[in-house]
Design a protein around this motif. Structure first.
Motif, PDB file in Angstrom:
ATOM      1  N   GLN A  37       0.731  -1.143   0.121  1.00 38.01           N
ATOM      2  CA  GLN A  37      -0.126  -0.386  -0.133  1.00 38.01           C
ATOM      3  C   GLN A  37       1.174   1.443   0.291  1.00 38.01           C
ATOM      4  O   GLN A  37       0.291   1.679  -0.737  1.00 38.01           O
ATOM      5  CB  GLN A  37      -0.673  -0.126   1.477  1.00 38.01           C
ATOM      6  CG  GLN A  37      -2.241   0.921   1.089  1.00 38.01           C
ATOM      7  CD  GLN A  37      -2.631   1.183   2.108  1.00 38.01           C
ATOM      8  OE1 GLN A  37      -2.189   0.747   3.169  1.00 38.01           O
ATOM      9  NE2 GLN A  37      -4.438   1.082   2.083  1.00 38.01           N
ATOM     10  N   ASP A  42      -2.104  -1.009  -6.386  1.00 39.44           N
ATOM     11  CA  ASP A  42      -3.575  -1.089  -6.131  1.00 39.44           C
ATOM     12  C   ASP A  42      -4.130  -2.546  -5.946  1.00 39.44           C
ATOM     13  O   ASP A  42      -4.881  -2.951  -5.485  1.00 39.44           O
ATOM     14  CB  ASP A  42      -4.001  -0.559  -6.409  1.00 39.44           C
ATOM     15  CG  ASP A  42      -4.334   0.311  -7.862  1.00 39.44           C
ATOM     16  OD1 ASP A  42      -2.628  -0.179  -8.107  1.00 39.44           O
ATOM     17  OD2 ASP A  42      -5.043   0.344  -8.785  1.00 39.44           O
ATOM     18  N   ASP A  80      -6.238  -2.837  -1.081  1.00 40.75           N
ATOM     19  CA  ASP A  80      -6.986  -2.077  -0.023  1.00 40.75           C
ATOM     20  C   ASP A  80      -7.387  -2.690   0.562  1.00 40.75           C
ATOM     21  O   ASP A  80      -7.969  -3.092   1.817  1.00 40.75           O
ATOM     22  CB  ASP A  80      -7.530  -0.594  -0.797  1.00 40.75           C
ATOM     23  CG  ASP A  80      -6.435   0.591  -0.830  1.00 40.75           C
ATOM     24  OD1 ASP A  80      -5.400   0.356   0.088  1.00 40.75           O
ATOM     25  OD2 ASP A  80      -7.244   1.668  -1.147  1.00 40.75           O
TER      26      ASP A  80
END
Lengths: 236, 236
Positions: A37, A42, A80
DNA sequence: CCTTGTGAAGTAATTCACAGCC
DNA sequence: GGCTGTGAATTACTTCACAAGG
């Protein structure tokens, strides 16, 4: 052994039975995901996460599958999203207040150790019994007397205690922690703690780790021939 | 996988294949045996040793059987004898010189840690790169500059290195250790080290241990009902 | 294509249970 | 009678291999 009466909640049933080996690896994945991160990645494939965590890809996929299907076939896992799930699974959505018993070399180092706070563990107090140590300041904390422990635990609703005393004092420290209401103990003293069944103990014995390395070193020396015998060499 | 050509050395064959799980427990038995010896006990049953080590008796017997039959049926194991065998198996018949890289909180604590020397691991040197730390005295040792590492390793024939640096410096520290000839590394930095195949690494991540405890705490809170719900209580 | 998710197969570790020996 | 040593049974974990899905 398991005779499921109904089929309902089969997923629920599974989710609640994550293997110990998987649980031990989740924190490692968590760490790797934080790094990814920070790098701005991503998505990540099981292959890449495996590389970062030092395991193989099949293991990563199986481990993650125990608490849900959060990947996209052909793409991988959204960093995420996965981080949220892993964090939730590990109970890292809130901070964990901890106390340390024993303010010797190790206890002091642990109290100042940045890695704890960074990952959601706040040391709210450190106690000792020795006159020499009580009152000393340790990175924002003052060492208090062990008799203050119950108050400290109650005040901060502490569930996790760390035992960093000499071996002879460790069982007493554990008893005090348990009496104060602590239900998980990280024990650095080289003894097996005797605690009630509802209290979980994890043992970290630093000398044991070295002994395991020594075992393999010794065996390596004893084995007549196996892969390159290449004994140590200084480069230059 | 193994197609033994001959039957000869079947015992030898077996002895050389001690399961990892057993190896990890041998140091614990070793510690318990030392305690028993200090208490003056001359024999111990698998049941008693199991109790002391926090495992079950069958496991003790199987573990010990991997490297020989040193017990007496109806009696148990002779403490002194077993201690010798375990010690030999673990390679603790001689001292192991070790070096520590990183003289921060943790590295300093490790350098002063009595438990290492007591169990045959002598810290022969500790190095760092920071001007502030190099030159400081730590319980009989002076922190030296990391550039002295090759010399230190060569001089004391060090096989085991300890990495206690911040995460960003850990891979470099490991590279330096490997280049200097170290073949076993105990790594306290929360990263996966990349080392040649012949180098053994053991990872100790203190935050991971707390996270495993947190996982179980969290799950305990989530589980609706299971054994006594007895939530924390302060005695007095 | 690529990569996940997962049954199935394979391997490792634990526990059982009892024959064998003191 | 008591306790070890160990095959056999069980359980846990890992790895394979591939169908399914983007």
């Amino acid at each position: 052994m398991n005779v499921p009466g109904t089929v309902r909640d089969v997923a629920e049933q599974r989710r609640r039975n994550i293997p110990d080996a998987t649980v031990a690896r989740l924190p490692v994945y968590h760490r790797c995901l934080l790094d990814l991160q920070a790098e701005g990645r991503d998505t990540v494939s099981s292959e890449q996460l495996a590389e970062a965590a030092g395991v193989n890809a099949a293991k990563v996929r199986k481990d993650l599958s125990y608490f849900g299907s959060y990947g996209t076939r052909g793409v991988g896992y959204e960093v995420d999203r996965l981080l949220v799930e892993v964090r939730r699974e590990l109970g890292l959505t809130h901070d964990w207040p901890c106390v340390i018993v024993g303010a010797g070399n190790l206890g002091s180092a642990l109290a100042k150790f940045a890695g704890f706070r960074e990952r959601g563990f706040t040391i709210v107090g450190i106690v000792d019994v020795a006159d020499g140590t009580v009152g000393r300041k340790l990175g924002g904390l003052v060492v208090r007397h062990e008799s203050d422990l119950p108050q400290l635990v109650a005040e901060h609703d502490v569930a996790i205690g760390v035992v960093a005393t000499p071996p002879a004092a460790a069982q007493g420290a554990a008893d005090t922690l348990v009496a104060a209401g602590v239900t998980s103990i990280l024990n650095f003293a080289p003894i097996v703690l005797d605690v009630p069944a509802h209290v979980m103990v994890r043992q970290v014995d630093l000398a044991v780790e070295l002994q395991i390395l020594a075992f393999h070193e010794e065996r390596r020396a004893a084995t007549p021939a196996r892969r390159t015998p290449a004994r140590r060499r200084v480069p230059s």
